[in-house]
Design an enzyme around this catalytic site. Structure first.
Site, short mmCIF file in Angstrom:
data_model
loop_
_atom_site.label_atom_id
_atom_site.label_comp_id
_atom_site.label_asym_id
_atom_site.label_seq_id
_atom_site.Cartn_x
_atom_site.Cartn_y
_atom_site.Cartn_z
N GLU A 139 55.14 -12.70 30.00
CA GLU A 139 56.35 -11.93 30.24
C GLU A 139 56.25 -11.21 31.58
O GLU A 139 55.26 -10.54 31.86
CB GLU A 139 56.55 -10.90 29.11
CG GLU A 139 57.73 -9.98 29.33
CD GLU A 139 57.73 -8.77 28.42
OE1 GLU A 139 58.53 -7.84 28.66
OE2 GLU A 139 56.92 -8.73 27.46
N CYS A 380 44.06 11.64 16.28
CA CYS A 380 43.51 12.05 17.58
C CYS A 380 43.69 13.57 17.74
O CYS A 380 43.00 14.33 17.08
CB CYS A 380 44.19 11.26 18.71
SG CYS A 380 43.28 11.32 20.27
N MET A 383 44.05 15.37 14.48
CA MET A 383 42.82 15.72 13.76
C MET A 383 42.22 16.99 14.36
O MET A 383 41.80 17.90 13.63
CB MET A 383 41.81 14.59 13.85
CG MET A 383 40.40 15.00 13.42
SD MET A 383 39.21 13.65 13.52
CE MET A 383 37.67 14.56 13.72
N HIS A 519 42.94 5.79 16.61
CA HIS A 519 44.36 5.47 16.50
C HIS A 519 44.55 4.28 15.55
O HIS A 519 44.66 3.13 16.00
CB HIS A 519 44.94 5.15 17.87
CG HIS A 519 45.06 6.35 18.75
ND1 HIS A 519 46.21 7.13 18.79
CD2 HIS A 519 44.18 6.93 19.61
CE1 HIS A 519 46.02 8.13 19.64
NE2 HIS A 519 44.80 8.03 20.14
N GLU A 521 47.10 3.33 14.01
CA GLU A 521 48.40 2.67 14.15
C GLU A 521 48.34 1.43 15.04
O GLU A 521 49.17 0.52 14.91
CB GLU A 521 49.43 3.66 14.71
CG GLU A 521 49.26 4.06 16.17
CD GLU A 521 48.31 5.23 16.40
OE1 GLU A 521 48.36 5.83 17.49
OE2 GLU A 521 47.53 5.54 15.48
#
EC number: 6.3.4.2
Length: 547
Positions: A139, A380, A383, A519, A521
């Site tokens: 891309e 991060c 916490m 992280h 996620e």
């Protein structure tokens, strides 16, 4: 040898090239092909690591420690293929490499020019790993005509010329604007975009037409005629309710078949789209809803927390529950009591961030979750704020804070229970850092192993006592406060293998309270939700049933 698909954009930016690339990668995988996706960004920053979230959105971190564009998150979520440093490059990185080579004398005294030296550097980037996969999807950021992107467009033009005929194709994404006064779609911007692309030597093989309205057959025929593209390769890209519908929607429109036809691959293997049908089934047939408050610093731009938003959606899929994430600016709680704002939420998430602004609000959000028994996930900085809250209110370290905040103003105000990380083990060597180091690329970045305490909540969630997660931080909880905090009920349930760096904290006597330095996620996917997010939403569902 890989076949190359170059995805470019025209008319306006932010049309969804990254999602189109990710969806195409998923469709090619569904037909049995191996893929790798890459992003070439024209900006002059070496990488997005030092860019403001308001400028760039989320910084997506790879296992090997690259700080990259959020589109690489889409690539990973849709294909399950872990991105690498070699999958992202910017103009800044390309020019930096060229200038380093010039200083070393690699060019033997030649005059350094955009052509051939910069374009050759881009082509070298494209070639890396080309023997590993069937398809390489690349891309190009921005839009055709942007002055910053010209070296990239020239490089991919040359690259296609260098390869055997049929090894490279070009997919161009444009906008079909709708004029409400005349009730019609306008094709002229697409025609001009393709004209601009052809003027620099690139002829698109497939056109993706972004539109809010149905595209009549006569308009497709008109675009095919004026843009010199087969009508079957003029593909509608409609707005969707969820990004996870994109693979099925693009398949219905014929994108994957058009790409395979452009390569002359016939007969094409039939796709197996069962995983995407299941993903959509879980989204469309959710059995309930939970409200999750995200108390953050960059809430005006949701792209700043893109992976968190998607991971929450995945957690909802795992529980067949719709997750309604609501964004709250942490600074609000520095002026107001958080209780009226947080009542009615079934869970609270405090994400990462940098700097002192908004941190007192995050601390108050953590306190509210702890005292009210609301599921809490701190990531991060989230916490670190939970640890500071516990230090102040449970361990009686009244001036507990972070060394980061004192460093910002140059004087000491806090007892630093969170300190600047000066060294850590990476592989077989020790990394050392100082406060005055460059900002870019100097954090603890990439995947690191953590050891989990047997019998802890997180060990149960992961189903293991050893995990590997991605990090992006330069401040760390001081392990010297472990004994005092554990004496107050905050357990250090995850540590670095050498026992020096706290990775996870949790409160046992709480429905669900977990803080992680990493992280999670970044590793969540729609067909493989991250276990922390899946269990976090499970806990939120339990709370919703009690309300």
């Amino acid at each position: 040898m890989a076949r190359y698909v170059f995805i470019t954009g025209g008319v306006v930016s932010s049309l969804g090239k990254g999602l189109a690339s990710a969806a195409l990668g998923a469709l090619l995988q569904a037909r049995g092909f191996s893929v790798r996706l890459r992003k070439l960004d024209p900006y002059l920053n070496v990488d997005p690591g030092t860019m403001s979230p308001f400028e760039h959105g989320e910084v997506f971190v790879t296992d090997d420690g690259a700080e990259t564009d959020l589109d690489l998150g889409h690539y990973e979520r849709f294909t399950g293929v872990s991105a690498r440093k070699t999958d992202s490059v910017s103009s800044g990185r390309i020019y930096s490499n060229v200038l380093e080579k010039e200083r070393r004398g690699d060019y033997l005294g030649k005059t350094i020019q955009v052509i051939p030296h910069v374009t050759n550097e881009i082509k070298d980037f494209l070639r890396v790993g080309e023997d590993e996969v069937d398809f390489m999807l690349c891309e190009i950021g921005g839009t055709v005509g942007d002055i910053e992107g010209l070296p990239f467009f020239e490089a991919i033009r040359q690259f296609a010329q260098d390869k055997p005929r049929g090894q490279c194709i070009f997919v161009h994404l444009t906008l079909l604007p709708y004029v409400s006064a005349s009730h019609e779609l306008k094709t002229k911007p697409t025609q001009h975009s393709v004209k601009e692309l052809r003027s620099i030597g690139i002829a698109p093989d497939v056109l993706l037409l972004r539109s809010e309205h149905p595209i009549p057959e006569k308009e497709r025929e008109k675009i095919a005629l004026f843009c010199n593209v087969r009508k079957e390769a003029v593909i509608a890209a409609y707005d969707l309710k969820t990004i996870y519908e994109a693979p099925l929607a693009y398949h219905r429109e014929g994108l994957d078949q058009a790409v395979l036809d452009a390569f002359g691959i016939s007969p094409a293997p039939k796709p197996n789209l069962d995983r995407w049908v299941d993903v959509m089934d879980r989204l469309e047939h959710a059995e309930g809803e939970v409200r999750v408050a995200i108390v953050g610093k960059y809430t005006q731009l949701e792209d700043a927390y893109k992976s968190i938003a998607e991971a929450l959606t995945h957690g909802g899929m795992a529980n067949r529950t719709r997750v309604r994430a609501e964004w709250i600016n942490a600074e609000l709680f520095e002026r107001e009591d958080p209780s009226p704002f947080l009542e009615g939420f079934h869970a609270i998430l405090v994400p990462g961030g940098f700097g002192e602004r908004g941190t007192e609000g995050k601390i108050r959000a953590a306190q509210y979750a702890r005292e009210k028994g609301i599921p809490y996930l701190g990531i991060c900085l989230g916490m670190q704020m939970a640890v500071i809250e516990a230090a102040r209110n449970l361990a009686h370290v009244k001036d507990a804070g972070s060394e980061e905040f004192d460093h910002e103003i140059g004087r000491k105000r806090y007892t630093p229970v969170v300190y600047h990380l000066k060294e850590w083990i990476q592989g077989n060597h020790i990394v050392e850092r100082k406060h005055d180091d460059d900002k870019g690329g100097t954090m603890r970045l990439g995947a690191y192993t953590a050891a989990l305490a047997a019998g802890s909540r997180v060990a149960t969630i992961y189903g293991s006592t050893e995990i590997e997660e991605r990090h992006r931080h330069r401040y760390e909880v001081d392990v010297r406060y472990r004994e005092a905090l554990e004496g107050c009920g905050l357990t250090f349930s995850g540590m670095s293998p050498d026992g020096r760096l706290p990775e996870i904290v949790e409160i046992k006597d709480h429905p669900w309270f977990v803080g992680v330095q990493f992280h999670p996620e970044l590793k969540s996917k729609p067909f493989a939700p991250h276990p922390l997010f899946a269990d976090f939403i499970r806990a939120a569902v339990e709370v919703s049933r009690l309300v």
